[in-house]
Write a protein that holds these residues in place. Structure first.
Motif, PDB file in Angstrom:
ATOM      1  N   MET A 366       6.497 -59.867 -67.113  1.00 30.73           N
ATOM      2  CA  MET A 366       5.895 -58.951 -66.153  1.00 30.73           C
ATOM      3  C   MET A 366       6.146 -59.427 -64.729  1.00 30.73           C
ATOM      4  SD  MET A 366       2.299 -58.142 -68.097  1.00 30.73           S
ATOM      5  CE  MET A 366       1.675 -57.143 -66.754  1.00 30.73           C
ATOM      6  N   ASP A 367       6.177 -60.738 -64.540  1.00 35.86           N
ATOM      7  CA  ASP A 367       6.431 -61.284 -63.214  1.00 35.86           C
ATOM      8  C   ASP A 367       7.837 -60.940 -62.746  1.00 35.86           C
ATOM      9  OD1 ASP A 367       4.976 -62.799 -61.234  1.00 35.86           O
ATOM     10  OD2 ASP A 367       6.540 -64.317 -61.432  1.00 35.86           O
ATOM     11  N   ALA A 368       8.775 -60.899 -63.687  1.00 35.67           N
ATOM     12  CA  ALA A 368      10.144 -60.502 -63.334  1.00 35.67           C
ATOM     13  C   ALA A 368      10.164 -59.059 -62.838  1.00 35.67           C
ATOM     14  CB  ALA A 368      11.059 -60.662 -64.545  1.00 35.67           C
ATOM     15  N   PHE A 369       9.359 -58.194 -63.482  1.00 33.55           N
ATOM     16  CA  PHE A 369       9.258 -56.805 -63.019  1.00 33.55           C
ATOM     17  C   PHE A 369       8.658 -56.754 -61.621  1.00 33.55           C
ATOM     18  CE2 PHE A 369       6.371 -53.231 -62.341  1.00 33.55           C
ATOM     19  CZ  PHE A 369       7.248 -52.163 -62.424  1.00 33.55           C
ATOM     20  N   MET A 370       7.578 -57.517 -61.406  1.00 36.92           N
ATOM     21  CA  MET A 370       6.910 -57.506 -60.105  1.00 36.92           C
ATOM     22  C   MET A 370       7.853 -57.981 -59.005  1.00 36.92           C
ATOM     23  SD  MET A 370       3.987 -56.247 -60.707  1.00 36.92           S
ATOM     24  CE  MET A 370       2.800 -55.996 -62.043  1.00 36.92           C
ATOM     25  N   GLN A 371       8.666 -58.969 -59.312  1.00 40.74           N
ATOM     26  CA  GLN A 371       9.621 -59.466 -58.326  1.00 40.74           C
ATOM     27  C   GLN A 371      10.663 -58.405 -57.984  1.00 40.74           C
ATOM     28  OE1 GLN A 371      11.464 -63.149 -59.474  1.00 40.74           O
ATOM     29  NE2 GLN A 371      12.713 -63.300 -57.646  1.00 40.74           N
ATOM     30  N   LYS A 372      11.126 -57.686 -58.990  1.00 37.10           N
ATOM     31  CA  LYS A 372      12.135 -56.654 -58.762  1.00 37.10           C
ATOM     32  C   LYS A 372      11.567 -55.463 -58.007  1.00 37.10           C
ATOM     33  CE  LYS A 372      16.043 -54.466 -59.253  1.00 37.10           C
ATOM     34  NZ  LYS A 372      17.259 -54.901 -58.533  1.00 37.10           N
ATOM     35  N   ILE A 373      10.391 -55.009 -58.390  1.00 39.75           N
ATOM     36  CA  ILE A 373       9.823 -53.799 -57.801  1.00 39.75           C
ATOM     37  C   ILE A 373       9.429 -53.989 -56.341  1.00 39.75           C
ATOM     38  CG2 ILE A 373       7.361 -54.100 -58.294  1.00 39.75           C
ATOM     39  CD1 ILE A 373       9.406 -50.910 -58.978  1.00 39.75           C
ATOM     40  N   THR A 374       9.181 -55.256 -55.941  1.00 46.44           N
ATOM     41  CA  THR A 374       8.765 -55.513 -54.558  1.00 46.44           C
ATOM     42  C   THR A 374       9.904 -56.025 -53.678  1.00 46.44           C
ATOM     43  OG1 THR A 374       8.009 -57.738 -55.191  1.00 46.44           O
ATOM     44  CG2 THR A 374       6.369 -55.967 -55.203  1.00 46.44           C
ATOM     45  N   GLU A 375      11.133 -55.891 -54.130  1.00 42.29           N
ATOM     46  CA  GLU A 375      12.269 -56.367 -53.333  1.00 42.29           C
ATOM     47  C   GLU A 375      12.299 -55.747 -51.945  1.00 42.29           C
ATOM     48  OE1 GLU A 375      15.817 -57.574 -56.490  1.00 42.29           O
ATOM     49  OE2 GLU A 375      15.732 -55.535 -55.690  1.00 42.29           O
ATOM     50  N   THR A 376      11.873 -54.492 -51.826  1.00 44.45           N
ATOM     51  CA  THR A 376      11.904 -53.812 -50.528  1.00 44.45           C
ATOM     52  C   THR A 376      10.563 -53.877 -49.799  1.00 44.45           C
ATOM     53  OG1 THR A 376      11.355 -51.696 -51.585  1.00 44.45           O
ATOM     54  CG2 THR A 376      13.694 -52.212 -51.299  1.00 44.45           C
ATOM     55  N   ALA A 377       9.590 -54.592 -50.367  1.00 40.57           N
ATOM     56  CA  ALA A 377       8.279 -54.705 -49.707  1.00 40.57           C
ATOM     57  C   ALA A 377       8.361 -55.758 -48.611  1.00 40.57           C
ATOM     58  CB  ALA A 377       7.203 -55.055 -50.728  1.00 40.57           C
ATOM     59  N   THR A 378       9.101 -55.409 -47.572  1.00 40.06           N
ATOM     60  CA  THR A 378       9.333 -56.298 -46.442  1.00 40.06           C
ATOM     61  C   THR A 378       8.934 -55.588 -45.157  1.00 40.06           C
ATOM     62  OG1 THR A 378      11.160 -57.474 -47.508  1.00 40.06           O
ATOM     63  CG2 THR A 378      11.103 -57.520 -45.108  1.00 40.06           C
TER      64      THR A 378
END
Length: 441
Positions: A366-378
């Motif tokens: 699930m952490d891998a998903f969270m890392q991917k989904i927030t790539e643009t949360a900058t």
């Protein structure tokens, strides 16, 4: 026993293939039914999670007396405060420990445990930001590492048989080294309370901690401070004003609001008011700022993993600020379905962390998903702090999905308002058909 419990910590998380050894070996756990009989006399060296309080000071001689083993105490600094770390080596050795191992792991704690939970948006039962839950796998992993370093064949903890922490510690031991034996004195010994512990300490010439005994049971780290016990055991009682330690009463907070800018990269905070900071330094600064404005107090009745309900009061000033900023930036950079799926997974993520399943492959996936989904949360988020409240006043991002030329009430080329009529007819078709059917009937 109601006393201040010092936290311990561990080193950074490594890849599963590197930190899981002996996966097919049997873990031998001291159970209530055996009362440790199967292991007594068979252990050579035990690593004990040590705080220097009454409980763990008594556990040292108890282990030596009942197991005949050498005791290595371990304490890790995850931000519980210097006052809880002073004089620990002298206390440990005076209690009969062979040595004390201390590690400063504040940066690892925040970077590898706190920030992933923040990125995931993990909140347990609508309120709890998982302060104690995140710290326990840090402690347990460090104990496994130290056990390897000193050649110990067992680990021990001072968790009671009623709480969540015993599960969190032991699941981590299972995951990282199933060869280790586990000793949990509170599930074995005849000590039933503070007076029994003091009497045992006197009998074995163990110096009882001279610090004033708190009426509350507390756990502190860089993320939060929890309060349990005493009048809090009755959910009808309002917490006393002098109980809080990290934050001022919102009524006594400054009358002038303070504005704060948080810089975020790929879902993780990196700066405060334009100043780049390490994870632990950033959190410490936000704790100080948020604390003086009375930010981050919650009072809740939660469901413990073992089945009972408990009432706790938590102070998480810096964490509350970070959660507000991270969520707001996601509103700007994530689409509707991405937010919905992320929020649904965040609930399960929080449950896994609360239950001590940090090293469970499900949480790691699930952490891998969270890392991917927030790539643009900058981007950056500006917040207004005022007497216990956090209000978002500004948000910007180079990956913003908000387009003023589309959202504006003014006419634009991308969105033709006339197109809305066809969309509404198609979107509302099921409702229209149902209404036609009811009219025919």
């Amino acid at each position: 026993m109601a006393q201040l419990k010092a936290s311990s910590a561990c080193s950074a998380v490594t890849a599963p293939s590197l930190h899981r050894t002996g996966a097919h070996s049997d873990t031998r756990v001291v159970s209530e039914t055996t009362k440790g009989g199967g292991l007594r006399g068979k252990l050579n060296k035990v690593v004990l999670a040590y705080s220097g309080g009454l409980d763990t000071s008594v556990i040292v001689p108890w282990l030596r007396e009942n197991y005949g083993c050498e005791v290595v105490c371990f304490t890790a600094d995850v931000g519980q405060g210097i006052q809880e770390l002073e004089g620990l080596e002298e206390k440990a050795k005076a209690s009969g420990a062979y040595q004390l191992v201390v590690k400063d792991l504040k940066e690892d704690f925040v970077k590898d445990y706190v920030f992933p939970c923040l990125r995931a948006g993990a909140v347990y039962e609508r309120k709890y930001l998982l302060g104690t839950s995140m710290a326990r796998p840090v402690i347990a992993k460090a104990m496994v590492d130290v056990a390897k370093e000193v050649g110990a064949d067992a680990v021990a903890h001072g968790c009671t048989g009623k709480g969540n922490d015993q599960v969190r510690f032991e699941l981590t031991f299972f995951a990282l080294n199933p060869n280790l034996n586990i000793v949990a004195p509170w599930r074995e010994w005849e000590i039933t309370g503070r007076e029994d512990a003091i009497e045992y300490a006197k009998k074995h010439n163990v110096p009882v901690p001279v610090t004033k005994n708190s009426i509350y049971s507390r756990d502190r780290n860089l993320w939060h401070l929890s309060h349990e016990g005493d009048i809090l055991e009755d959910p009808a009682n309002e917490p006393k004003k002098d109980m809080y330690m990290m934050s001022v009463d919102p009524e006594d907070a400054p009358d002038q609001a303070e504005y704060l800018e948080i810089g975020i990269e790929s879902g993780l905070p990196v700066s405060v008011n334009g100043k780049s900071l390490s994870p632990a330094s950033l959190l410490a600064e936000l704790n100080e700022i948020g604390g003086r404005h009375g930010i981050g107090r919650i009072d809740m009745v939660e469901n413990r993993l073992v089945g009972m309900k408990s009432r706790g009061v938590y102070e998480t000033p810096g964490g509350t600020i970070l959660f507000a900023a991270a969520r707001e930036l996601e509103f700007l950079t994530l689409g509707r379905e991405a937010i919905q799926v992320k929020d649904s997974l965040a609930l399960k993520y929080a449950e896994l962390v609360y239950a001590g399943r940090w090293f469970d492959p499900l949480r790691e996936s699930m952490d891998a998903f969270m890392q991917k989904i927030t790539e643009t949360a900058t981007g950056s988020v500006t917040l207004k702090l005022y007497k216990g409240s956090v209000t978002v006043t500004s948000r910007t991002s180079p990956f913003s999905l908000y387009r003023q030329d589309i959202s504006s009430f003014e006419s634009g080329q991308i969105y033709d308002q006339a197109d809305a009529a066809g969309f509404i007819r198609l979107y509302g078709l099921p409702m229209r058909v149902r209404a036609m059917l009811e009219q025919d009937i």
